[in-house]
Design a protein around this motif. Structure first.
Motif, PDB file in Angstrom:
ATOM      1  N   PRO A 256      32.122  67.321   9.118  1.00  0.00           N
ATOM      2  CA  PRO A 256      32.979  68.613  10.113  1.00  0.00           C
ATOM      3  C   PRO A 256      33.942  69.411  10.085  1.00  0.00           C
ATOM      4  O   PRO A 256      34.099  69.884  10.894  1.00  0.00           O
ATOM      5  CB  PRO A 256      33.967  66.459  11.181  1.00  0.00           C
ATOM      6  N   TRP A 318      24.838  68.014  18.156  1.00  0.00           N
ATOM      7  CA  TRP A 318      26.174  69.503  17.549  1.00  0.00           C
ATOM      8  C   TRP A 318      24.548  70.298  16.918  1.00  0.00           C
ATOM      9  O   TRP A 318      25.057  71.368  16.751  1.00  0.00           O
ATOM     10  CB  TRP A 318      26.592  68.476  16.416  1.00  0.00           C
ATOM     11  N   VAL A 359      31.801  67.472  17.182  1.00  0.00           N
ATOM     12  CA  VAL A 359      32.536  67.696  16.142  1.00  0.00           C
ATOM     13  C   VAL A 359      33.461  67.075  15.994  1.00  0.00           C
ATOM     14  O   VAL A 359      33.434  66.275  14.861  1.00  0.00           O
ATOM     15  CB  VAL A 359      32.491  69.299  15.355  1.00  0.00           C
ATOM     16  N   GLY A 363      33.896  63.576  13.651  1.00  0.00           N
ATOM     17  CA  GLY A 363      34.822  63.636  12.164  1.00  0.00           C
ATOM     18  C   GLY A 363      35.584  62.466  12.691  1.00  0.00           C
ATOM     19  O   GLY A 363      35.818  61.769  11.839  1.00  0.00           O
TER      20      GLY A 363
END
Length: 443
Positions: A256, A318, A359, A363
């Motif tokens: 990330p 993503w 993202v 993370g």
């Protein structure tokens, strides 16, 4: 380790966890989780950061009559922020958000005031602006990281025992946070332009300092700070063998962080290319208005992520959203008028917001529970560093080969984002809800 307080320790939050959500709208849940005052505090306390780079550029350029010096000073702010943000995040993990934010608010206010004085003095005396660059760097390095640390609080409030990829409250909170970022990074530069042009070039930075010293302490002291666990180990608790697990970041965090560098490269190169494009239609200052079009659609799309189906997993979101970004970015090569470019940017912004939300969610998924501040600020730093990189590459290409060549950079950055998303889809899986400090990945 410092034990996590019960939900009752945080005022205006739900007594029960996310699993007992009241039958209300998704975004109506957020004030229930964090308290009504948290949302406006978190929104406006991050506005000074959005004003700082553009405000520095405007002030230094105005007093020095040099775009080169102004741009260098703005670059010093960006470098300072990219280096300082992870340090502040790591300190917040170890010492708690409240004391770190309070100290950062004071230091940043002093640094910004010093920057105003240094720039004004440079304008009167002339000479090489070493002190201006130094104060600009310190202003960036000490800037309170309200946005990333707000995300950490949401993760703590919304994720008690619920994995990141199965938590609608967390999706909703992170969708709101990405929208708040987009709104402030559109509003901040606009506010700088209005105040600097109508009143005085130093006024935007003075307002940013005033907001920092008032709003950031209020955000720091908001009861939600108690919900975030601290990684510092209490004396005599636990074993020494357990401590490295809370300190060491897993390799999966690289995914990330690199993705956010690519995202920043996408932003910076798009801004640079738009400046070259708009120069042919009356002036490069139109680039800010064009870029705002993408920001508005991105903010709206970020809010929609809260309603995406559960089976659409984080890595898949993503990858799909980033491939859509890459495909739509190709359209930037087509417009020959301002209206056509606005239309392309509005469409291009639609996958940008979801990628940002996703993202940040990934993370949080791969980070150890007590290192979230470090990871969230590292992601924010990745955007800053990438923006500087993209601006540099895009600017050079625009200068030597025209804006069409510069628009190739955001296409490449979005494609890199999509490939990283594919890697995430292969290598990442959510953490076991029963663990607390272990990395949230099997990769």
């Amino acid at each position: 380790m410092t034990p996590q307080p019960s939900p009752a320790a945080t005022n205006n939050t739900l007594e029960a966890g996310p699993a007992t959500a009241a039958p209300v709208g998704r975004f109506a849940r957020l004030p229930q989780l964090a308290g009504r005052s948290f949302l406006p505090l978190g929104l406006f306390a991050r506005l000074p950061l959005a004003m700082l780079t553009v405000g520095t550029l405007t002030l230094v350029t105005s007093v020095s009559s040099s775009y080169a010096i102004g741009g260098t000073a703005a670059g010093a702010v960006g470098i300072g922020s990219a280096l300082g943000a992870p340090m502040l995040g790591a300190l917040a993990d170890r010492r708690g958000q409240r004391p770190v934010l309070l100290v950062a608010a004071v230091l940043n206010t002093l640094a910004v005031v010093s920057l105003i004085v240094a720039a004004t003095t440079m304008g009167e005396a002339g000479g090489f602006p070493v002190f201006v660059l130094a104060t600009a760097f310190l202003a960036g390095a000490s800037c309170p990281q309200v946005g990333p640390l707000a995300r950490v609080r949401w993760m703590a409030l919304a994720s008690r025992g619920v994995p990141a990829d199965n938590n609608r409250d967390l999706d909703t909170a992170l969708s709101y946070e990405s929208t708040a970022d987009e709104v402030t990074f559109v509003l901040g530069p606009a506010l700088v332009g209005i105040l600097a042009s109508l009143l005085a070039p130093w006024l935007p930075l003075a307002l940013a300092a005033a907001m920092t010293i008032t709003l950031v302490p209020a955000f720091a002291s908001h009861p939600t700070h108690r919900s975030v666990p601290i990684s510092r180990r209490s004396a005599g608790s636990g074993s020494a063998a357990q401590e490295p697990a809370a300190k060491k970041l897993p390799p999966a965090v690289i995914l990330p962080v690199v993705a956010m560098v690519c995202m920043g490269t996408f932003f910076g190169s798009t801004q640079a290319a738009l400046s070259a494009f708009s120069a042919g239609f009356g002036g490069s200052e139109l680039a800010g208005l064009l870029y705002a079009a993408m920001g508005l659609s991105s903010a709206a799309a970020a809010l929609s992520v809260a309603y995406w189906p559960r089976r659409f997993s984080l890595p898949l979101r993503w990858m799909v959203s980033a491939f859509a970004m890459a495909a739509l970015a190709v359209l930037l090569l087509l417009p020959t008028s301002l209206g056509a470019m606005v239309a392309v940017l509005l469409v291009l912004g639609l996958p940008v917001g979801p990628v940002m939300v996703t993202v940040f969610s990934v993370g949080g998924m791969v980070a150890p529970a007590r290192r979230l501040g470090t990871v969230m600020t590292a992601l924010a730093s990745g955007i800053v560093a990438g923006t500087a990189l993209g601006s540099s590459i895009g600017g050079q290409l625009a200068q030597t080969s025209g804006y069409a060549a510069a628009f190739i950079v955001p296409v490449a950055a979005a494609l890199a984002l999509a490939l990283l998303g594919a890697a995430a889809a292969v290598g990442l899986r959510p953490k076991d809800p029963g663990a607390t400090d272990a990395p949230r990945t099997a990769a």
